[in-house]
Design a protein around this motif. Structure first.
Motif, PDB file in Angstrom:
ATOM      1  N   PHE A 112       0.842  -1.189   0.000  1.00 42.27           N
ATOM      2  CA  PHE A 112       0.000   0.000   0.000  1.00 42.27           C
ATOM      3  C   PHE A 112       0.883   1.247   0.000  1.00 42.27           C
ATOM      4  O   PHE A 112       2.043   1.202   0.394  1.00 42.27           O
ATOM      5  CB  PHE A 112      -0.936   0.029   1.211  1.00 42.27           C
ATOM      6  CG  PHE A 112      -0.224   0.096   2.540  1.00 42.27           C
ATOM      7  CD1 PHE A 112       0.077   1.322   3.127  1.00 42.27           C
ATOM      8  CD2 PHE A 112       0.159  -1.062   3.199  1.00 42.27           C
ATOM      9  CE1 PHE A 112       0.741   1.390   4.337  1.00 42.27           C
ATOM     10  CE2 PHE A 112       0.826  -1.002   4.409  1.00 42.27           C
ATOM     11  CZ  PHE A 112       1.111   0.219   4.985  1.00 42.27           C
ATOM     12  N   ARG A 113       0.300   2.330  -0.456  1.00 43.55           N
ATOM     13  CA  ARG A 113       0.956   3.634  -0.409  1.00 43.55           C
ATOM     14  C   ARG A 113       0.403   4.434   0.756  1.00 43.55           C
ATOM     15  O   ARG A 113      -0.718   4.212   1.203  1.00 43.55           O
ATOM     16  CB  ARG A 113       0.757   4.384  -1.729  1.00 43.55           C
ATOM     17  CG  ARG A 113       1.369   3.663  -2.920  1.00 43.55           C
ATOM     18  CD  ARG A 113       1.289   4.503  -4.179  1.00 43.55           C
ATOM     19  NE  ARG A 113       1.701   3.749  -5.338  1.00 43.55           N
ATOM     20  CZ  ARG A 113       2.963   3.568  -5.717  1.00 43.55           C
ATOM     21  NH1 ARG A 113       3.943   4.111  -4.996  1.00 43.55           N
ATOM     22  NH2 ARG A 113       3.262   2.864  -6.788  1.00 43.55           N
ATOM     23  N   MET A 114       1.190   5.386   1.222  1.00 36.85           N
ATOM     24  CA  MET A 114       0.821   6.123   2.417  1.00 36.85           C
ATOM     25  C   MET A 114      -0.505   6.852   2.236  1.00 36.85           C
ATOM     26  O   MET A 114      -1.356   6.854   3.129  1.00 36.85           O
ATOM     27  CB  MET A 114       1.926   7.117   2.766  1.00 36.85           C
ATOM     28  CG  MET A 114       1.780   7.752   4.132  1.00 36.85           C
ATOM     29  SD  MET A 114       2.112   6.600   5.478  1.00 36.85           S
ATOM     30  CE  MET A 114       3.893   6.456   5.351  1.00 36.85           C
ATOM     31  N   ARG A 115      -0.718   7.466   1.093  1.00 34.11           N
ATOM     32  CA  ARG A 115      -1.957   8.211   0.891  1.00 34.11           C
ATOM     33  C   ARG A 115      -3.166   7.279   0.840  1.00 34.11           C
ATOM     34  O   ARG A 115      -4.263   7.650   1.287  1.00 34.11           O
ATOM     35  CB  ARG A 115      -1.876   9.053  -0.378  1.00 34.11           C
ATOM     36  CG  ARG A 115      -1.654   8.274  -1.667  1.00 34.11           C
ATOM     37  CD  ARG A 115      -1.500   9.227  -2.849  1.00 34.11           C
ATOM     38  NE  ARG A 115      -1.194   8.521  -4.085  1.00 34.11           N
ATOM     39  CZ  ARG A 115      -2.113   8.072  -4.923  1.00 34.11           C
ATOM     40  NH1 ARG A 115      -3.385   8.271  -4.651  1.00 34.11           N
ATOM     41  NH2 ARG A 115      -1.773   7.449  -6.033  1.00 34.11           N
ATOM     42  N   HIS A 116      -2.978   6.068   0.316  1.00 29.45           N
ATOM     43  CA  HIS A 116      -4.088   5.111   0.277  1.00 29.45           C
ATOM     44  C   HIS A 116      -4.485   4.691   1.692  1.00 29.45           C
ATOM     45  O   HIS A 116      -5.680   4.561   1.993  1.00 29.45           O
ATOM     46  CB  HIS A 116      -3.691   3.889  -0.543  1.00 29.45           C
ATOM     47  CG  HIS A 116      -3.475   4.195  -1.989  1.00 29.45           C
ATOM     48  ND1 HIS A 116      -2.667   3.417  -2.810  1.00 29.45           N
ATOM     49  CD2 HIS A 116      -3.930   5.215  -2.769  1.00 29.45           C
ATOM     50  CE1 HIS A 116      -2.659   3.922  -4.028  1.00 29.45           C
ATOM     51  NE2 HIS A 116      -3.415   5.020  -4.026  1.00 29.45           N
ATOM     52  N   ALA A 117      -3.498   4.476   2.554  1.00 33.22           N
ATOM     53  CA  ALA A 117      -3.798   4.104   3.935  1.00 33.22           C
ATOM     54  C   ALA A 117      -4.553   5.217   4.650  1.00 33.22           C
ATOM     55  O   ALA A 117      -5.520   4.964   5.385  1.00 33.22           O
ATOM     56  CB  ALA A 117      -2.501   3.772   4.680  1.00 33.22           C
ATOM     57  N   ALA A 118      -4.127   6.471   4.429  1.00 33.81           N
ATOM     58  CA  ALA A 118      -4.793   7.595   5.088  1.00 33.81           C
ATOM     59  C   ALA A 118      -6.226   7.763   4.600  1.00 33.81           C
ATOM     60  O   ALA A 118      -7.153   7.964   5.400  1.00 33.81           O
ATOM     61  CB  ALA A 118      -3.993   8.880   4.854  1.00 33.81           C
ATOM     62  N   TRP A 119      -6.443   7.675   3.290  1.00 38.40           N
ATOM     63  CA  TRP A 119      -7.795   7.848   2.759  1.00 38.40           C
ATOM     64  C   TRP A 119      -8.704   6.695   3.178  1.00 38.40           C
ATOM     65  O   TRP A 119      -9.907   6.913   3.445  1.00 38.40           O
ATOM     66  CB  TRP A 119      -7.747   7.945   1.242  1.00 38.40           C
ATOM     67  CG  TRP A 119      -7.369   9.307   0.737  1.00 38.40           C
ATOM     68  CD1 TRP A 119      -6.228   9.654   0.078  1.00 38.40           C
ATOM     69  CD2 TRP A 119      -8.140  10.510   0.848  1.00 38.40           C
ATOM     70  NE1 TRP A 119      -6.229  10.992  -0.221  1.00 38.40           N
ATOM     71  CE2 TRP A 119      -7.386  11.545   0.232  1.00 38.40           C
ATOM     72  CE3 TRP A 119      -9.377  10.814   1.415  1.00 38.40           C
ATOM     73  CZ2 TRP A 119      -7.844  12.857   0.178  1.00 38.40           C
ATOM     74  CZ3 TRP A 119      -9.838  12.122   1.350  1.00 38.40           C
ATOM     75  CH2 TRP A 119      -9.079  13.125   0.733  1.00 38.40           C
ATOM     76  N   THR A 120      -8.164   5.489   3.246  1.00 37.96           N
ATOM     77  CA  THR A 120      -8.967   4.343   3.678  1.00 37.96           C
ATOM     78  C   THR A 120      -9.407   4.511   5.128  1.00 37.96           C
ATOM     79  O   THR A 120     -10.581   4.284   5.471  1.00 37.96           O
ATOM     80  CB  THR A 120      -8.172   3.042   3.516  1.00 37.96           C
ATOM     81  OG1 THR A 120      -7.822   2.872   2.135  1.00 37.96           O
ATOM     82  CG2 THR A 120      -8.987   1.841   3.969  1.00 37.96           C
ATOM     83  N   LEU A 121      -8.477   4.912   5.996  1.00 38.69           N
ATOM     84  CA  LEU A 121      -8.829   5.125   7.393  1.00 38.69           C
ATOM     85  C   LEU A 121      -9.825   6.272   7.541  1.00 38.69           C
ATOM     86  O   LEU A 121     -10.771   6.187   8.343  1.00 38.69           O
ATOM     87  CB  LEU A 121      -7.570   5.420   8.209  1.00 38.69           C
ATOM     88  CG  LEU A 121      -7.783   5.651   9.706  1.00 38.69           C
ATOM     89  CD1 LEU A 121      -8.384   4.414  10.365  1.00 38.69           C
ATOM     90  CD2 LEU A 121      -6.473   6.027  10.392  1.00 38.69           C
ATOM     91  N   LEU A 122      -9.638   7.344   6.762  1.00 44.63           N
ATOM     92  CA  LEU A 122     -10.558   8.473   6.841  1.00 44.63           C
ATOM     93  C   LEU A 122     -11.967   8.067   6.423  1.00 44.63           C
ATOM     94  O   LEU A 122     -12.958   8.463   7.056  1.00 44.63           O
ATOM     95  CB  LEU A 122     -10.049   9.615   5.958  1.00 44.63           C
ATOM     96  CG  LEU A 122     -10.900  10.886   5.939  1.00 44.63           C
ATOM     97  CD1 LEU A 122     -10.973  11.513   7.325  1.00 44.63           C
ATOM     98  CD2 LEU A 122     -10.331  11.889   4.925  1.00 44.63           C
ATOM     99  N   ALA A 123     -12.083   7.258   5.365  1.00 46.13           N
ATOM    100  CA  ALA A 123     -13.397   6.816   4.915  1.00 46.13           C
ATOM    101  C   ALA A 123     -14.067   5.923   5.951  1.00 46.13           C
ATOM    102  O   ALA A 123     -15.263   6.069   6.239  1.00 46.13           O
ATOM    103  CB  ALA A 123     -13.262   6.082   3.582  1.00 46.13           C
ATOM    104  N   ALA A 124     -13.290   4.990   6.542  1.00 46.17           N
ATOM    105  CA  ALA A 124     -13.864   4.099   7.548  1.00 46.17           C
ATOM    106  C   ALA A 124     -14.307   4.865   8.791  1.00 46.17           C
ATOM    107  O   ALA A 124     -15.395   4.627   9.331  1.00 46.17           O
ATOM    108  CB  ALA A 124     -12.837   3.028   7.924  1.00 46.17           C
ATOM    109  N   ASP A 125     -13.486   5.807   9.232  1.00 46.29           N
ATOM    110  CA  ASP A 125     -13.846   6.592  10.412  1.00 46.29           C
ATOM    111  C   ASP A 125     -15.026   7.519  10.129  1.00 46.29           C
ATOM    112  O   ASP A 125     -15.882   7.730  10.992  1.00 46.29           O
ATOM    113  CB  ASP A 125     -12.646   7.416  10.892  1.00 46.29           C
ATOM    114  CG  ASP A 125     -11.625   6.565  11.613  1.00 46.29           C
ATOM    115  OD1 ASP A 125     -12.028   5.621  12.307  1.00 46.29           O
ATOM    116  OD2 ASP A 125     -10.424   6.852  11.491  1.00 46.29           O
TER     117      ASP A 125
END
Length: 228
Positions: A112-125
């Motif tokens: 994974f890329r860093m931005r993908h991890a951040a956007w995934t967590l933001l969407a889940a939260d």
């Protein structure tokens, strides 16, 4: 953090991160791994003190957002996840294309890329916050989405602050090495033959016998080797 607005436990927003539930050791492992990975990623950029400051701001932002969502009621918040969320948001801003390869559960390779991890967590939260905090629908597991969002907001603010303070790129031209500035272009074969001749001269007469042009030849060969 066990908090009720009528209890007057005003110190809990500063101490809730010192405890963590032992009922979910996987979540505890994710927090520890996040601290190690993100701390190592951000340390060379902002220093250890900067990492600690952003982590602390993330905890404060997480506590503030959680209190706003649970004010007047009761709830439970423990753990340092909000601080890790702040570090993730900052890392995604400074190095969005940074790639990680990990073994999920030590079995499944995940990239994974860093931005993908951040956007995934933001969407889940964001989804969990809307369902649980705004609509009042219970989740199948304990999840403090409001705290995570507050931590990510703190990390985003830190990234904006650092970007605003970053020096503007210089418009000055990049200096050209002296060897390439005035010397005619030579093919690799010609340069290799000239370097062999200069090395033979050094072996026979010493380094002090070289002319300025011969020294530039060695510099040109050194730049060529370093660029490979």
């Amino acid at each position: 953090m066990l908090f009720r607005s009528q209890d007057g436990r005003w110190w809990t927003p500063l101490t809730f991160s010192l405890l963590h539930s032992t009922s979910n050791l996987f979540h505890l492992g994710v927090v520890i791994a996040g601290l190690l990975i993100l701390g190592r990623e951000l340390g060379p950029r902002i220093g250890a003190a900067g990492v600690f400051l952003v982590f602390a701001l993330g905890l404060l932002g997480g506590a503030t957002w959680w209190l706003a969502a649970n004010w007047g009621g009761s709830g439970e918040l423990v753990g340092a996840t909000a601080g890790v969320c702040a570090l993730l948001a900052l890392a995604a801003g400074t190095a969005p294309e940074r790639r990680f390869d990990v073994l999920l559960f030590f079995l499944f390779p995940v990239s994974f890329r860093m931005r993908h991890a951040a956007w995934t967590l933001l969407a889940a939260d964001g989804l969990a916050f809307a369902l649980n905090d705004l609509l009042g629908r219970p989740l199948p597991f304990a999840y403090a989405a409001s705290s995570h969002l507050g931590g990510m907001a703190a990390g985003w603010i830190a990234w904006r602050f650092l970007r605003a303070r970053a020096p503007a790129p210089s418009d000055r031209p990049v200096p050209v090495p002296e060897a390439a500035a005035g010397a005619p272009t030579r093919t690799p074969a010609e340069l290799r033959a000239e370097v062999d001749r200069v090395l033979d001269k050094i072996n026979a007469r010493g380094l002090g016998a070289l002319s300025p042009d011969e020294r530039r030849t060695l510099d040109e060969a050194k730049h060529l080797l370093n660029g490979r």
